[in-house]
Design a protein around this motif. Sequence first.
Motif, PDB file in Angstrom:
ATOM      1  N   ALA A   1     -31.964   2.331  -4.536  1.00 42.56           N
ATOM      2  CA  ALA A   1     -31.016   1.274  -4.161  1.00 42.56           C
ATOM      3  C   ALA A   1     -29.868   1.157  -5.265  1.00 42.56           C
ATOM      4  N   HIS A   2     -30.246   0.922  -6.557  1.00 38.93           N
ATOM      5  CA  HIS A   2     -29.227   0.721  -7.488  1.00 38.93           C
ATOM      6  C   HIS A   2     -28.139   1.871  -7.631  1.00 38.93           C
ATOM      7  N   TYR A   3     -28.732   3.160  -7.416  1.00 37.99           N
ATOM      8  CA  TYR A   3     -27.712   4.291  -7.478  1.00 37.99           C
ATOM      9  C   TYR A   3     -27.007   4.305  -6.220  1.00 37.99           C
ATOM     10  N   ALA A   4     -27.334   3.752  -5.231  1.00 33.18           N
ATOM     11  CA  ALA A   4     -26.623   3.778  -3.957  1.00 33.18           C
ATOM     12  C   ALA A   4     -25.444   2.813  -4.238  1.00 33.18           C
ATOM     13  N   LEU A   5     -25.570   1.775  -4.621  1.00 37.77           N
ATOM     14  CA  LEU A   5     -24.690   0.633  -4.757  1.00 37.77           C
ATOM     15  C   LEU A   5     -23.455   1.241  -5.981  1.00 37.77           C
TER      16      LEU A   5
ATOM     17  N   GLY B   1     -24.990   2.897 -13.036  1.00 36.73           N
ATOM     18  CA  GLY B   1     -23.654   3.276 -13.214  1.00 36.73           C
ATOM     19  C   GLY B   1     -22.547   2.231 -12.699  1.00 36.73           C
ATOM     20  N   SER B   2     -23.009   1.130 -12.185  1.00 36.48           N
ATOM     21  CA  SER B   2     -22.266   0.109 -11.625  1.00 36.48           C
ATOM     22  C   SER B   2     -21.515  -0.572 -12.776  1.00 36.48           C
ATOM     23  N   GLN B   3     -20.097  -1.022 -12.470  1.00 30.32           N
ATOM     24  CA  GLN B   3     -19.458  -1.446 -13.746  1.00 30.32           C
ATOM     25  C   GLN B   3     -18.811  -2.755 -13.366  1.00 30.32           C
TER      26      GLN B   3
ATOM     27  N   ASP C   1     -34.942   2.512   0.525  1.00 26.66           N
ATOM     28  CA  ASP C   1     -34.711   3.028   1.986  1.00 26.66           C
ATOM     29  C   ASP C   1     -33.294   2.396   2.783  1.00 26.66           C
ATOM     30  N   VAL C   2     -33.393   1.101   2.869  1.00 26.65           N
ATOM     31  CA  VAL C   2     -32.235   0.318   3.581  1.00 26.65           C
ATOM     32  C   VAL C   2     -30.990   0.415   3.007  1.00 26.65           C
ATOM     33  N   VAL C   3     -31.066   0.229   1.647  1.00 20.73           N
ATOM     34  CA  VAL C   3     -29.601   0.136   0.628  1.00 20.73           C
ATOM     35  C   VAL C   3     -28.880   1.570   0.945  1.00 20.73           C
TER      36      VAL C   3
ATOM     37  N   ALA D   1     -24.509   4.436   2.931  1.00 12.77           N
ATOM     38  CA  ALA D   1     -23.895   5.836   3.665  1.00 12.77           C
ATOM     39  C   ALA D   1     -23.367   5.473   4.877  1.00 12.77           C
ATOM     40  N   ASP D   2     -23.714   4.438   5.587  1.00 16.96           N
ATOM     41  CA  ASP D   2     -22.959   4.014   7.094  1.00 16.96           C
ATOM     42  C   ASP D   2     -21.673   3.425   6.706  1.00 16.96           C
ATOM     43  N   THR D   3     -21.610   2.505   5.666  1.00 20.50           N
ATOM     44  CA  THR D   3     -20.507   1.988   5.062  1.00 20.50           C
ATOM     45  C   THR D   3     -19.371   2.919   4.723  1.00 20.50           C
ATOM     46  N   LEU D   4     -19.906   3.688   3.989  1.00 19.65           N
ATOM     47  CA  LEU D   4     -18.974   4.759   3.552  1.00 19.65           C
ATOM     48  C   LEU D   4     -18.299   5.784   4.525  1.00 19.65           C
TER      49      LEU D   4
END
Length: 230
Positions: A68-72, A98-100, A218-220, A225-228
């Motif tokens: 989830a963190h990596y997806a954000l 990696g979020s800034q 799972d959900v994040v 992916a859907d948002t991108l």
Amino acid sequence: MTNIVILTGAGISAESGLGTFRDAHGLWAQHRIEDVATPEGFARNPQLVHDFYNARRDQAAKAQPNAAHYALAQLEKDHAGPVLIVTQNVDSLHEKAGSQNVIHMHGALDRALCAACDHRWVAPLVMSPNDPCPRCASPATRPDVVWFGEIPYQMEQIAEALSTADIFVSIGTSGEVYPAANFVAEADHFGAHTVELNLEPSAGASRFAECRFGPASDVVPAWVADTLKG
């Protein structure tokens, strides 16, 4: 250009081994919140409070981000518009992933604060009540975390972000702790599409236009992916 504001709570870090407030086996279960997470508790027994946060700091330092963190972080990197993460968590897992663009509204375990002069610095792994402030030398060192009864950090910046959000997403929060519990209403007032991503419905789930439930890992990523994809 779509402006995304994301609120994250303890649920996003649970799969990284950091317990939520309601974790029956976690650090919080061993202490009363009044004793370890209030200014009054710190005044009564600063050593107990430091011992508690030393344990939390050690635990957080060893934890690793989950999917989830990596997806954000990927969302921030690949989305055409701005992405802001407002986290209630005091760990640094968003940054490790990696979020800034992250606001820690409740402070951070890896920061120290002088209760005498408000100086802040990088916290050592172990802190004690007698640690002198690097600026004023007062033995008034405390964790730079927001305790119950204190005002969360950067609220004006958060309010401005909510007023311009096109999408507001709440991830892994109970919907019971204010002022964060009211962010969905603020974002909705300004016309944002509101989304809850949670293990199970929060106390305020009915206030969101869209909800997805399941483990954050799972959900994040699925929502990102859907948002991108657009």
